[in-house]
Design a protein around this motif. Sequence first.
Motif, short mmCIF file in Angstrom:
data_model
loop_
_atom_site.label_atom_id
_atom_site.label_comp_id
_atom_site.label_asym_id
_atom_site.label_seq_id
_atom_site.Cartn_x
_atom_site.Cartn_y
_atom_site.Cartn_z
N GLY A 187 -11.99 54.34 7.98
CA GLY A 187 -11.16 55.51 8.27
C GLY A 187 -11.91 56.57 9.06
O GLY A 187 -11.37 57.16 10.00
N LEU A 188 -13.16 56.81 8.68
CA LEU A 188 -13.97 57.77 9.42
C LEU A 188 -14.25 57.30 10.85
O LEU A 188 -14.23 58.09 11.79
CB LEU A 188 -15.29 58.03 8.68
CG LEU A 188 -15.18 58.83 7.39
CD1 LEU A 188 -16.52 58.88 6.67
CD2 LEU A 188 -14.67 60.23 7.68
N ILE A 189 -14.50 56.00 10.99
CA ILE A 189 -14.70 55.44 12.33
C ILE A 189 -13.43 55.62 13.16
O ILE A 189 -13.50 55.99 14.33
CB ILE A 189 -15.10 53.95 12.24
CG1 ILE A 189 -16.50 53.82 11.67
CG2 ILE A 189 -15.04 53.29 13.61
CD1 ILE A 189 -16.90 52.39 11.33
N LEU A 190 -12.28 55.39 12.56
CA LEU A 190 -11.01 55.57 13.26
C LEU A 190 -10.81 57.02 13.70
O LEU A 190 -10.37 57.29 14.81
CB LEU A 190 -9.84 55.10 12.40
CG LEU A 190 -8.47 55.13 13.04
CD1 LEU A 190 -8.42 54.19 14.24
CD2 LEU A 190 -7.41 54.73 12.03
N SER A 203 -10.90 60.87 18.14
CA SER A 203 -11.41 62.06 18.83
C SER A 203 -11.99 61.71 20.20
O SER A 203 -12.01 62.54 21.10
CB SER A 203 -12.44 62.78 17.97
OG SER A 203 -13.63 62.02 17.89
N LEU A 204 -12.44 60.47 20.37
CA LEU A 204 -12.95 60.02 21.66
C LEU A 204 -11.82 59.70 22.64
O LEU A 204 -11.84 60.15 23.79
CB LEU A 204 -13.83 58.77 21.48
CG LEU A 204 -14.31 58.07 22.74
CD1 LEU A 204 -15.32 58.94 23.48
CD2 LEU A 204 -14.92 56.72 22.40
N PHE A 205 -10.84 58.94 22.19
CA PHE A 205 -9.78 58.44 23.08
C PHE A 205 -8.53 59.31 23.10
O PHE A 205 -7.73 59.21 24.03
CB PHE A 205 -9.36 57.02 22.67
CG PHE A 205 -10.42 55.99 22.91
CD1 PHE A 205 -10.91 55.76 24.18
CD2 PHE A 205 -10.89 55.22 21.87
CE1 PHE A 205 -11.87 54.79 24.41
CE2 PHE A 205 -11.85 54.24 22.08
CZ PHE A 205 -12.35 54.04 23.35
N ASP A 215 -5.60 53.07 21.52
CA ASP A 215 -6.93 52.78 22.03
C ASP A 215 -7.96 52.74 20.90
O ASP A 215 -8.87 51.92 20.90
CB ASP A 215 -7.35 53.80 23.08
CG ASP A 215 -6.61 53.63 24.39
OD1 ASP A 215 -5.94 52.59 24.56
OD2 ASP A 215 -6.70 54.53 25.24
N SER A 216 -7.81 53.62 19.93
CA SER A 216 -8.72 53.63 18.78
C SER A 216 -8.61 52.34 17.98
O SER A 216 -9.63 51.75 17.59
CB SER A 216 -8.40 54.81 17.87
OG SER A 216 -8.53 56.02 18.57
#
Length: 174
Positions: A8-11, A16-18, A23-24
């Motif tokens: 979940g944190l990675i998502l 926040s990147l994409f 895309d995430s």
Amino acid sequence: MIVPISLGLILVLLYSLFNSLRDSLMALVGIPFAIAGGVFALYVSGLDFSISAAVGFVSLFGVSVMNGILIITYYNQVRTNGMGATEAMFHAAEQRMRPMLMTAMSACIGLVPAAISSGIGAQVQRPLATVVVGGMLIGPIMLLVVVPALQMMFLGSVADRNPGRDAEQDLAST
């Protein structure tokens, strides 16, 4: 409980990147293939799951997500330069194949001695190296095959729902 929280944190970080959930999620698609490669390698070598194998899986998560980021970022870059969606996805997979496979092969070649070792410390290094070697052999190859296909499926469904819109509007809406 830790694995779902970390995913979940990675998502959240990927979002926040994409700034796009699609895309995430596409960047996360490679994780199951890397896990499958690691589990298969453990099974073939006759090793049990251990703490050091878990550390190997964590490193596979990172490499797999990074590979997904490479493909999706390059795809988005090529799309903004005016290339069509299908052509851009295949171009992105083709252009990112060599760096991804070179990274995977260098990790595999470097860890093969640790994966087949039987000397002092092998109880710790062997499961970790086996997981990484197995995951790095299968994960990037499957990612290069599956992500373009899934991206085209999702882009096709967006275009089917909105046939009159152009590609820039489709990208902005997803």
